[in-house]
Design an enzyme around this catalytic site. Structure first.
Site, PDB file in Angstrom:
ATOM      1  N   SER A 116      33.141  30.642  19.389  1.00  0.00           N
ATOM      2  CA  SER A 116      32.086  29.656  19.729  1.00  0.00           C
ATOM      3  C   SER A 116      31.961  28.698  18.389  1.00  0.00           C
ATOM      4  CB  SER A 116      31.019  30.318  20.317  1.00  0.00           C
ATOM      5  OG  SER A 116      30.345  30.960  19.373  1.00  0.00           O
ATOM      6  N   ALA A 118      29.062  28.891  17.169  1.00  0.00           N
ATOM      7  CA  ALA A 118      27.941  29.757  16.687  1.00  0.00           C
ATOM      8  C   ALA A 118      28.392  30.781  15.671  1.00  0.00           C
ATOM      9  CB  ALA A 118      27.045  30.218  17.812  1.00  0.00           C
ATOM     10  N   CYS A 119      29.449  31.430  16.243  1.00  0.00           N
ATOM     11  CA  CYS A 119      29.724  32.770  15.470  1.00  0.00           C
ATOM     12  C   CYS A 119      31.069  32.720  14.479  1.00  0.00           C
ATOM     13  CB  CYS A 119      30.162  33.771  16.589  1.00  0.00           C
ATOM     14  SG  CYS A 119      31.686  33.468  17.541  1.00  0.00           S
ATOM     15  N   GLY A 120      31.715  31.774  14.607  1.00  0.00           N
ATOM     16  CA  GLY A 120      33.177  31.697  13.956  1.00  0.00           C
ATOM     17  C   GLY A 120      34.116  32.529  14.046  1.00  0.00           C
ATOM     18  N   GLU A 223      31.178  34.970   7.024  1.00  0.00           N
ATOM     19  CA  GLU A 223      32.256  33.985   7.236  1.00  0.00           C
ATOM     20  C   GLU A 223      32.279  32.944   6.168  1.00  0.00           C
ATOM     21  OE1 GLU A 223      30.965  35.675  11.237  1.00  0.00           O
ATOM     22  OE2 GLU A 223      30.001  34.864   9.513  1.00  0.00           O
TER      23      GLU A 223
END
Length: 277
Positions: A116, A118-120, A223
């Protein structure tokens, strides 16, 4: 081709007054990254990520570099997909990268097929993996004054054209040690914005990015530090807070990490020696 902004009709309420008007939204659509190898028709999808359209080739190249899949010289060609199994409306949401050699073994990517904004996509689940893949950033000659640091958020904001319309995008900027901007990229995903910057450098044969500064509009996560380390970036600055693992990565690999960089204050979490105070 899709655009980075989408028009939408909204209801704006001020006090007890409501009015209908149009607004600009940051576009969020999937991007499928495919690999093809030399010497045969082999093809593999390595990731599907939600992103803001724009600089898609840079995003794909930066992702591959950050995951250790393709060095800058390993990419033979890159383009949008025209395969018959892709519908016309989805072709600009699929990027195919042709490698000079065969597709490498990619067991670590199997669990990251869908991501997503948002999370990578990390692909390196622990510091142990980073130790196997990356080396510490050389000390170099990069030295930053507080005045240069304090100017970075403003220079980053000046390069955020889409944010000015939507207010809903992250940004990442690459700067010289004197605070001069080299490139700014925007995306709904903070990690995507960094991938676009690294991809820009990769496709322009500018890696590794030693003696450069990465400035991000949000927080500094594992990340982001992983991607910066893979690109050889010595200094990472963030408007917001870093995570504990981000600080650990910076300290172990000789990086400078600055957080809460706002107006004329900041916190230095690692690499204090590169700050001239």
């Amino acid at each position: 081709m899709t655009t980075p902004t989408t028009r939408a009709r909204i209801t704006e309420i001020t006090g007890n007054v409501a009015r209908e008007r149009r607004d600009h939204l940051a576009t969020e659509e999937p991007l499928e990254i495919r690999l093809t190898g030399a010497g045969g028709p082999q093809r593999r999808t390595v990731a599907i990520t939600m992103r803001t359209p724009g600089h898609d080739f840079e995003l794909a190249a930066g992702f591959l570099h950050g995951e250790g899949i393709a060095a800058p010289g390993a990419i033979r060609a890159i383009g949008y997909c025209t395969d018959e199994d892709v519908t016309p409306e989805a072709r600009y949401n699929t990027v195919t990268i042709a490698l000079d050699g065969p597709i490498p073994e990619l067991p670590t990517l199997d669990r990251h097929f869908l991501t997503s904004s948002a999370c990578g996509v990390c692909g390196s689940a622990s510091l142990d993996v980073l130790r196997d893949r990356c080396v510490p950033v050389p000390e170099g000659e990069l030295s930053l004054s507080p005045e240069v640091l304090y100017g970075l958020p403003y220079r980053l904001r000046e390069g955020q054209g889409v944010f000015g319309k939507t207010g809903g995008l992250h940004a990442a900027g690459l700067f010289t040690g004197e605070g001069e901007p080299l490139a700014v990229r925007e995306d709904v995903g903070r990690h995507n914005a960094v991938d676009k910057l690294v991809g820009w450098a990769s496709l322009n044969q500018r890696l590794p990015l030693r003696d450069h500064v990465l400035m991000v509009s949000g927080r500094a996560s594992y990340e982001i530090m992983q991607k910066a380390l893979a690109a050889g970036i010595a200094v990472v600055c963030a408007v917001s807070a870093p995570s504990s693992l981000a600080v650990e990565v910076a300290r172990e690999f000789g990086m400078t990490l600055v957080g809460f960089l706002r107006e004329e204050r900041c916190n230095v979490y690692a690499g204090r020696e590169r700050i001239k105070v």
